[in-house]
Scaffold this motif. Sequence first.
Motif, mmCIF file in Angstrom:
data_model
loop_
_atom_site.group_PDB
_atom_site.id
_atom_site.type_symbol
_atom_site.label_atom_id
_atom_site.label_comp_id
_atom_site.label_asym_id
_atom_site.label_seq_id
_atom_site.Cartn_x
_atom_site.Cartn_y
_atom_site.Cartn_z
ATOM 1 N N VAL A 50 -2.241 -6.030 -16.121
ATOM 2 C CA VAL A 50 -2.590 -4.613 -16.166
ATOM 3 C C VAL A 50 -3.641 -4.393 -15.086
ATOM 4 C CG1 VAL A 50 -3.568 -2.735 -17.528
ATOM 5 C CG2 VAL A 50 -2.095 -4.432 -18.633
ATOM 6 N N MET A 51 -3.317 -3.527 -14.126
ATOM 7 C CA MET A 51 -4.242 -3.216 -13.033
ATOM 8 C C MET A 51 -4.801 -1.817 -13.247
ATOM 9 S SD MET A 51 -2.609 -4.275 -9.395
ATOM 10 C CE MET A 51 -2.446 -5.947 -8.877
ATOM 11 N N PRO A 52 -6.116 -1.669 -13.175
ATOM 12 C CA PRO A 52 -6.688 -0.330 -13.271
ATOM 13 C C PRO A 52 -6.320 0.502 -12.049
ATOM 14 C CG PRO A 52 -8.400 -1.955 -12.826
ATOM 15 C CD PRO A 52 -7.123 -2.711 -13.021
ATOM 16 N N ALA A 53 -6.485 1.798 -12.172
ATOM 17 C CA ALA A 53 -6.194 2.719 -11.069
ATOM 18 C C ALA A 53 -6.950 2.286 -9.818
ATOM 19 C CB ALA A 53 -6.579 4.136 -11.459
ATOM 20 N N GLY A 54 -6.250 2.303 -8.686
ATOM 21 C CA GLY A 54 -6.862 2.008 -7.398
ATOM 22 C C GLY A 54 -7.120 0.547 -7.106
ATOM 23 N N THR A 85 2.923 2.542 -11.204
ATOM 24 C CA THR A 85 3.509 2.321 -9.882
ATOM 25 C C THR A 85 2.902 1.071 -9.266
ATOM 26 O OG1 THR A 85 3.808 4.694 -9.564
ATOM 27 C CG2 THR A 85 3.820 3.342 -7.590
ATOM 28 N N LEU A 86 3.755 0.186 -8.773
ATOM 29 C CA LEU A 86 3.333 -1.034 -8.095
ATOM 30 C C LEU A 86 3.656 -0.895 -6.621
ATOM 31 C CD1 LEU A 86 2.391 -4.001 -7.915
ATOM 32 C CD2 LEU A 86 4.707 -4.666 -8.642
ATOM 33 N N ASP A 87 2.634 -0.924 -5.793
ATOM 34 C CA ASP A 87 2.797 -0.875 -4.342
ATOM 35 C C ASP A 87 2.636 -2.294 -3.824
ATOM 36 O OD1 ASP A 87 2.594 -0.551 -1.595
ATOM 37 O OD2 ASP A 87 1.381 1.260 -1.739
ATOM 38 N N LEU A 88 3.711 -2.865 -3.269
ATOM 39 C CA LEU A 88 3.660 -4.220 -2.729
ATOM 40 C C LEU A 88 3.289 -4.246 -1.257
ATOM 41 C CD1 LEU A 88 6.741 -5.885 -4.461
ATOM 42 C CD2 LEU A 88 4.316 -6.228 -4.971
ATOM 43 N N GLY A 89 3.044 -3.087 -0.667
ATOM 44 C CA GLY A 89 2.717 -3.027 0.751
ATOM 45 C C GLY A 89 3.966 -3.220 1.588
ATOM 46 N N ARG A 90 3.776 -3.723 2.803
ATOM 47 C CA ARG A 90 4.903 -3.946 3.707
ATOM 48 C C ARG A 90 5.479 -5.337 3.446
ATOM 49 N NH1 ARG A 90 5.861 0.158 6.440
ATOM 50 N NH2 ARG A 90 7.312 -0.777 7.888
ATOM 51 N N VAL A 91 6.763 -5.361 3.120
ATOM 52 C CA VAL A 91 7.480 -6.603 2.857
ATOM 53 C C VAL A 91 8.602 -6.698 3.874
ATOM 54 C CG1 VAL A 91 8.875 -7.872 1.190
ATOM 55 C CG2 VAL A 91 6.901 -6.550 0.403
ATOM 56 N N HIS A 145 2.759 -10.060 0.831
ATOM 57 C CA HIS A 145 2.773 -8.840 0.025
ATOM 58 C C HIS A 145 1.337 -8.549 -0.400
ATOM 59 C CE1 HIS A 145 3.076 -12.231 -2.702
ATOM 60 N NE2 HIS A 145 2.714 -11.460 -3.730
ATOM 61 N N LYS A 146 1.090 -7.326 -0.795
ATOM 62 C CA LYS A 146 -0.256 -6.913 -1.197
ATOM 63 C C LYS A 146 -0.130 -6.015 -2.424
ATOM 64 C CE LYS A 146 -4.491 -4.838 0.537
ATOM 65 N NZ LYS A 146 -5.131 -4.135 1.631
ATOM 66 N N PRO A 147 0.028 -6.619 -3.615
ATOM 67 C CA PRO A 147 0.253 -5.830 -4.832
ATOM 68 C C PRO A 147 -0.969 -4.992 -5.190
ATOM 69 C CG PRO A 147 -0.061 -8.136 -5.391
ATOM 70 C CD PRO A 147 -0.019 -8.054 -3.900
ATOM 71 N N SER A 148 -0.731 -3.700 -5.400
ATOM 72 C CA SER A 148 -1.837 -2.813 -5.759
ATOM 73 C C SER A 148 -1.330 -1.660 -6.613
ATOM 74 C CB SER A 148 -2.519 -2.271 -4.502
ATOM 75 O OG SER A 148 -1.641 -1.446 -3.776
ATOM 76 N N ASN A 149 -2.285 -0.980 -7.239
ATOM 77 C CA ASN A 149 -2.002 0.220 -8.022
ATOM 78 C C ASN A 149 -2.494 1.410 -7.221
ATOM 79 O OD1 ASN A 149 -1.820 2.317 -9.799
ATOM 80 N ND2 ASN A 149 -2.985 1.360 -11.429
ATOM 81 N N GLU A 203 -4.007 6.409 -13.335
ATOM 82 C CA GLU A 203 -3.172 5.718 -14.322
ATOM 83 C C GLU A 203 -3.177 4.201 -14.110
ATOM 84 O OE1 GLU A 203 -1.636 7.232 -16.886
ATOM 85 O OE2 GLU A 203 -2.513 9.115 -16.179
ATOM 86 N N PRO A 204 -3.221 3.420 -15.195
ATOM 87 C CA PRO A 204 -3.104 1.968 -15.052
ATOM 88 C C PRO A 204 -1.672 1.566 -14.707
ATOM 89 C CG PRO A 204 -3.253 2.538 -17.370
ATOM 90 C CD PRO A 204 -3.437 3.811 -16.591
ATOM 91 N N LEU A 205 -1.543 0.390 -14.155
ATOM 92 C CA LEU A 205 -0.260 -0.214 -13.818
ATOM 93 C C LEU A 205 -0.090 -1.444 -14.701
ATOM 94 C CD1 LEU A 205 2.166 -1.198 -12.031
ATOM 95 C CD2 LEU A 205 0.431 -2.165 -10.503
ATOM 96 N N GLU A 206 1.107 -1.608 -15.275
ATOM 97 C CA GLU A 206 1.403 -2.817 -16.045
ATOM 98 C C GLU A 206 2.718 -3.383 -15.524
ATOM 99 O OE1 GLU A 206 1.829 -4.371 -20.662
ATOM 100 O OE2 GLU A 206 1.596 -2.235 -20.257
ATOM 101 N N PHE A 207 2.694 -4.672 -15.174
ATOM 102 C CA PHE A 207 3.914 -5.305 -14.692
ATOM 103 C C PHE A 207 3.963 -6.759 -15.137
ATOM 104 C CE2 PHE A 207 0.894 -6.177 -11.304
ATOM 105 C CZ PHE A 207 1.181 -7.481 -10.917
ATOM 106 N N GLU A 208 5.182 -7.308 -15.096
ATOM 107 C CA GLU A 208 5.392 -8.731 -15.326
ATOM 108 C C GLU A 208 5.826 -9.355 -14.015
ATOM 109 O OE1 GLU A 208 6.827 -9.015 -19.952
ATOM 110 O OE2 GLU A 208 8.342 -9.128 -18.390
#
Length: 82
Positions: A6-10, A32-38, A59-63, A68-73
């Motif tokens: 779980v990633m907090p906003a930003g 929303t998961l932003d992986l950056g430029r892949v 990759h650069k995983p970010s929220n 809003e928080p981000l939750e991913f597996e």
Amino acid sequence: MRFRMVMPAGFGPPAPEKHPGIREDFRVLRGTLDLGRVNGKHVVLHAGDEFTLPPNTFHKPSNPSSSEPLEFEATLTPGHDA
């Protein structure tokens, strides 16, 4: 190895990362998961989306949300010890 995050906003790492010899499979549960430029393409995933990142790929995983928080597996294959 599988983990849920779980990633907090930003939130996001300061620099791109990669995992030599490890495939990473993402599944977004909420937010929303932003992986950056892949490999030259900007990859943004939303709740319900899945994405496979080949081994040794930056990759650069970010929220990107400001509220809003981000939750991913993520599943790392063959695992982090490889």
